[in-house]
Design an enzyme around this catalytic site. Structure first.
Site, short mmCIF file in Angstrom:
data_model
loop_
_atom_site.label_atom_id
_atom_site.label_comp_id
_atom_site.label_asym_id
_atom_site.label_seq_id
_atom_site.Cartn_x
_atom_site.Cartn_y
_atom_site.Cartn_z
CG HIS A 122 -47.39 9.73 -2.94
ND1 HIS A 122 -47.87 8.87 -1.97
CD2 HIS A 122 -48.41 10.59 -3.21
CE1 HIS A 122 -49.13 9.20 -1.68
NE2 HIS A 122 -49.48 10.24 -2.40
CG ASP A 199 -45.82 5.70 -7.22
OD1 ASP A 199 -46.84 5.66 -7.93
OD2 ASP A 199 -45.74 6.38 -6.18
CD GLN A 202 -50.33 11.73 -10.02
OE1 GLN A 202 -50.95 12.13 -11.02
NE2 GLN A 202 -50.88 11.74 -8.81
CE LYS A 225 -53.24 9.07 -7.15
NZ LYS A 225 -53.67 10.27 -6.43
CB CYS A 363 -48.98 12.40 -0.02
SG CYS A 363 -50.61 12.42 0.69
#
Ligand code: PLP
Length: 405
Positions: A122, A199, A202, A225, A363
């Site tokens: 991302h 990261d 998700q 999220k 993104c």
């Protein structure tokens, strides 16, 4: 443990019609909906407990502080951090990664050093590193992905040398749903003493995450999220590294003592939390963690995996659908093209039928470039989705195919 089939009724936004159809929400990878428990926790604070944290002797400030710090404890427990000092509350994954770029990398890097990422990232896990490379003269290097949308592990490992000072990698790709082989990546990096940031924007919403078991050094994620409010997030970092890092921002709350000659910084985690934080949002974030745990991460993961398999099988059977991202391990996200229909046109047509999907580059422009596409249509799942949602998506796609025929 809550019955997952009944969870949908916990989400007020899902009980509405959009454009004359019951809403089918398949855009949770961008931002998930919030259960009433989260909305109520925020409203309760706003109505009854609103005050600043850490700085009042009065009752409301105590209550606000207790709720805010209680959220930190819940987050610490959720990802199995060794200590609550390791949970830095931020505005989201983006801020968490920028914090590491500026506080950890900037003092450390110089010309000749490298930061290694993958092609799947991302923009939040690309641009902060580009900025710090410009500031320090270091180089950003990128491990390639294959046609399935998987990191080419051997090529990433070949790029790991003693010049690499930090490796930044996503847990799950928001564009393609690829679940990265974190254990292999982290084990290889650690053999060379490379610091690893994951990261997890998700990752945390969809599976059990144990930062100690993963063996990384930093893990970043966002509240919105995972059923929490926007503007909330976490940087988890190893205490030893966080102790050594200078603050990222200066201001109130991050100090112990200030004079014009000298400032003594506050202890962890407050050293990195300058200014009045997002108190209401963080309290909601804490309520979101309670909600996730009441359903059970294992339960959520199994439900979403089964639904993802169903969605992929159904999508693949639609005439003209090309799946983008066919990794052997995927979670909750599927990108696709329908014939040569532009994703924005397709997304608009689906919206007219009450089906909300994301369209565009997500993104993650380098991923789109890798597949030679301007963008894709992306359906993403959360625990409140079911097979009826997928069937509605498929019916809407069939209709779109006829409209564009
Ligand atoms: N990383 C990934 C993989 C994401 O999916 C996102 C959001 O879409 C981000 C980072 C940025 O998160 P935020 O905008 O909450 O900071």
């Amino acid at each position: 443990m809550a019955d997952i089939a009944h969870c949908r009724s916990d989400f007020p936004a899902l009980q509405q019609d959009v454009n004359g159809h019951p809403l089918v929400f398949l855009d949770s990878a961008a931002s998930s909906q919030q259960p009433a428990a989260v909305i109520d926790a925020v409203a309760r604070y706003q109505r009854e407990d609103h005050a600043n944290v850490h700085r009042g002797v009065h009752t409301l400030s105590h209550r606000a502080t207790e709720l805010y710090e209680g959220a930190r404890d819940k987050l610490c427990h959720l990802v199995n951090a060794a200590s609550r000092s390791e949970i830095i509350l931020t505005s989201g994954t983006t801020e968490s990664i920028n914090l590491v770029a500026q506080s950890y990398c900037r003092p450390l890097l110089g010309p000749g050093d490298q930061i290694l990422i993958s092609w799947l990232e991302h923009h939040s896990n690309i641009v902060p590193w580009q900025l710090v490379c410009e500031q320090t003269g270091a180089d950003l290097i990128v491990a390639p992905i294959n046609d399935r949308g998987e990191i080419e592990l051997d090529k990433m490992q070949a790029l790991m040398t003693d010049r690499v000072k930090l490796l930044g990698v996503g847990h799950v790709s928001n564009a393609l749903g690829t679940v990265n082989p974190l254990r292999d990546i982290i084990t290889s990096a650690k053999k060379l003493g490379i610091t690893v940031l994951v990261d997890g924007a998700q990752g945390v919403p969809h599976m059990n995450v144990d930062v100690q078991a993963l063996g990384c050094d930093f893990y970043a994620f966002s509240g919105h999220k995972m059923f929490g409010p926007t503007g909330t997030g976490v940087l988890w970092g190893r205490e030893k590294l966080l102790e050594e890092m200078p603050p990222y921002k200066g201001g109130g709350d991050m100090i112990l003592e200030v004079s014009f000659e000298n400032t003594v910084f506050n202890e962890l985690p407050y050293k990195f939390e300058a200014g009045t934080p997002n108190i209401a949002g963080t309290i909601g974030f804490g309520a979101a963690v309670d909600y996730l745990q009441s359903v059970g991460m294992q339960n959520i993961s199994e439900h979403e995996q089964a639904l993802h398999r169903y969605m992929v099988a159904k999508l693949a059977a639609v005439d003209g659908v090309r799946l983008i991202g066919t990794a052997r391990e995927q979670a909750s996200v599927q990108s696709f093209m329908l014939n040569d229909i532009h994703p924005h046109d397709l997304g608009t047509l689906l919206d007219h039928q009450g089906v909300a999907v994301r369209t565009g580059h997500h993104c993650a422009m380098p991923v789109m470039q890798r597949f030679g596409l301007p963008g894709t249509t992306r359906a993403s799942l959360a625990l409140y989705n079911n097979t009826d949602d997928i069937d509605r998506l498929i019916a809407a796609l069939e209709k779109a195919r006829q409209v564009f025929a």
